[in-house]
Design a protein around this motif. Structure first.
Motif, PDB file in Angstrom:
ATOM      1  N   ILE A  70     -28.388  44.808  21.913  1.00  0.00           N
ATOM      2  CA  ILE A  70     -28.768  45.915  22.795  1.00  0.00           C
ATOM      3  C   ILE A  70     -27.577  46.825  23.031  1.00  0.00           C
ATOM      4  N   ARG A  73     -27.177  49.046  20.059  1.00  0.00           N
ATOM      5  CA  ARG A  73     -28.257  50.033  20.026  1.00  0.00           C
ATOM      6  C   ARG A  73     -27.980  51.173  20.995  1.00  0.00           C
ATOM      7  N   VAL A  74     -27.520  50.814  22.200  1.00  0.00           N
ATOM      8  CA  VAL A  74     -27.226  51.835  23.216  1.00  0.00           C
ATOM      9  C   VAL A  74     -26.048  52.695  22.780  1.00  0.00           C
ATOM     10  N   SER A  77     -27.140  55.073  19.889  1.00  0.00           N
ATOM     11  CA  SER A  77     -28.081  56.127  20.276  1.00  0.00           C
ATOM     12  C   SER A  77     -27.543  57.028  21.379  1.00  0.00           C
ATOM     13  N   ALA A  81     -30.567  51.647  28.189  1.00  0.00           N
ATOM     14  CA  ALA A  81     -31.730  50.789  27.987  1.00  0.00           C
ATOM     15  C   ALA A  81     -31.945  49.922  29.213  1.00  0.00           C
ATOM     16  N   THR A  82     -33.202  49.782  29.631  1.00  0.00           N
ATOM     17  CA  THR A  82     -33.599  48.854  30.677  1.00  0.00           C
ATOM     18  C   THR A  82     -34.501  47.813  30.036  1.00  0.00           C
ATOM     19  N   VAL A  83     -34.121  46.549  30.124  1.00  0.00           N
ATOM     20  CA  VAL A  83     -34.853  45.472  29.457  1.00  0.00           C
ATOM     21  C   VAL A  83     -35.318  44.478  30.515  1.00  0.00           C
ATOM     22  N   ASP A  89     -36.982  41.219  23.641  1.00  0.00           N
ATOM     23  CA  ASP A  89     -36.197  42.222  22.901  1.00  0.00           C
ATOM     24  C   ASP A  89     -35.490  41.542  21.729  1.00  0.00           C
ATOM     25  N   ARG A 132     -30.042  50.892  37.064  1.00  0.00           N
ATOM     26  CA  ARG A 132     -29.853  51.717  35.861  1.00  0.00           C
ATOM     27  C   ARG A 132     -29.185  53.033  36.249  1.00  0.00           C
TER      28      ARG A 132
END
Length: 473
Positions: A70, A73-74, A77, A81-83, A89, A132
């Motif tokens: 994650i 990925r963050v 991008s 992200a909030t999981v 995930d 977040r």
């Protein structure tokens, strides 16, 4: 939870941080007073996201590839992200078995470019939305302070060496490995030029340059090439006789005679490190046109690099030797079945001829004189057949007394002439052979071509042996 107070208390000390690592650690420590979470700041260093500060975890990942998990990925991008459920995930990287949710936001510079990530992981109930927003505001303050301090922490020379050691280990060929070693020597030493000199059967030689060599490195390579093998040999001998050496970067002192070509090319600073054993090894030369003072630590790192490079070169050489042994017949030295199958898979229809060869009366030799005599016969015959073939033709041993020659021809008649030359060579050894010839047909499988060559061989045997037979087109 008063999130405005959290942000205020977390960021109040940031202006006092004197390093990027200190700013990250203060952020994590302050956040941990409010959030019962695993908190980590990872910043990009070289080609990895490196953990700069963390708290609240039994274990954290020291480095993470930029697109992994994650956090990767963050970072890639630039979007947070909030999981709510990490088990759902596929990118989640486990740091604790009890983690249930995660908030990860990018740490951006004032221009909006990602520097790293701020990651929070919880193992209990939590309102993820407010956290977040809080994490994003904290990360913005942190990113601004990091840039004010000059950016993420620089990669240390030891870390650079470890990174390059991985590249050396992964190099698929000796040329790739030499290139990786030169690139590593330049970057870790911070000097402008690096040249690797290695000895082989034909004498000392320069390895290929890495990337586009700079002006100094090009001049040094030209000077060493002009100096020739004896001069390179002296450099290797000096390094192995006396060990690693380096200049102190002081003007007015002439170079030792062995290194004069480097000085004449403009080198004013030099680190010379032996590579491998005295016999068959080499020397790593790292130079700069500036008068510098390389410290002993730089030399130690170059010695470690040279040792790693040689270990990897030796491994590649061993693997190549094992591959050669695996694809060669231990008795005759000819390549055998595996290599033959790879070769005929590349056969050109109408142009590649397969010559199936069988020794006439070989069983009688074994039965009468023993297997050692049979082995001597096969070795002598293999040498005679090899000598009778043209350059580029290939001979394989595919069975006890069975051989196959693979040759390129323009017409079938040319294959017949070469086969007859082989029978003449066999007669000179005191034995005879029978030969069957087949040329691949369009769309025909290689094993089918070989089968036709075998059938032609058996026809030659029936004709009385010591004969050549061409399979029908």
């Amino acid at each position: 939870m008063d999130h405005n107070r959290v942000i205020r208390d977390v960021t109040v000390r940031l202006p006092m941080a004197s390093t990027a690592a200190e700013a990250c650690q203060w952020t994590v420590t302050a956040l941990a007073r409010y959030a019962p979470a695993t908190i980590t700041v990872l910043l990009q260093v070289a080609d990895r996201l490196r953990c700069v500060a963390a708290t609240g975890a039994w274990q954290v990942f020291s480095t993470v590839p930029p697109k992994t998990g994650i956090v990767g990925r963050v970072y890639a991008s630039g979007a947070g992200a909030t999981v709510p459920d990490v088990a759902e995930d596929p990118d989640y990287l486990p740091v604790r078995p009890d983690v249930t949710s995660e908030v990860c936001v990018p740490v951006l510079d004032p221009a909006g470019r990602p520097l790293g990530v701020l990651d929070l992981q919880w193992s209990g109930p939590v309102e993820l939305g407010p956290w977040r927003e809080t994490a994003e505001r904290v990360a913005a303050h942190l990113g601004a302070r990091i840039m004010a301090l000059g950016g993420p922490p620089a990669e240390s020379r030891s870390e650079k060496l470890l990174r390059h050691a991985a590249a050396l280990t992964a190099a698929p060929t000796a040329a790739d490995l030499s290139t990786a070693a030169i690139r590593a020597a330049r970057e870790v030493s911070t000097l402008g030029a690096a040249v690797l000199v290695l000895a082989d059967g034909s004498g000392p030689r320069l390895s290929e340059p890495a990337d586009s060599p700079g002006e100094l490195e090009s001049r040094i390579r030209a000077a060493l090439t002009e100096a020739g093998g004896p001069a390179l040999g002296l450099m290797i001998s000096r390094a192995h006789r006396h060990g690693a050496g380096y200049t102190l970067g002081e003007a007015g002192h002439p170079p030792t005679e062995e290194y004069r070509p480097l000085a004449d090319a403009g080198g004013r600073t030099l680190v010379a490190v032996p590579v491998g054993p005295p016999e068959g090894g080499g020397v790593l030369l790292v130079a700069d046109e500036r008068l510098l003072r390389p410290d002993p630590t730089t030399v130690n790192l170059m010695e470690l690099l040279a040792g790693q490079a040689w270990t990897c070169l030796d491994r590649l050489s061993t693997l190549a030797r094992l591959r050669e042994q695996a694809s060669s017949d231990p008795l005759t030295g000819l390549r055998h079945t595996g290599a033959f199958e790879q070769r005929i898979a590349r056969a050109t229809p109408g142009r590649t001829a397969l010559l199936a060869i069988d020794v006439d009366g070989f069983k009688t030799v074994n039965d009468t004189y023993g297997h050692q005599a049979g082995d001597r016969l096969l070795v002598g015959l293999a040498r005679a057949l090899e000598a009778a073939l043209r350059q580029g033709d290939e001979l394989y041993r595919t069975g006890g007394d069975e051989f196959v020659a693979v040759i390129e021809v323009n017409r079938p008649e040319e294959a017949v002439r070469i086969a007859e030359r082989l029978t003449e060579a066999a007669r000179r050894t005191g034995r005879t052979i029978s030969v069957g010839i087949a040329l691949p047909r369009s769309g025909e499988l290689p094993k089918q071509t070989l089968q036709r060559a075998d059938q032609a061989l058996y026809a030659a045997k029936r004709q009385g042996r010591d004969a050549v037979r061409l399979s029908a087109a």
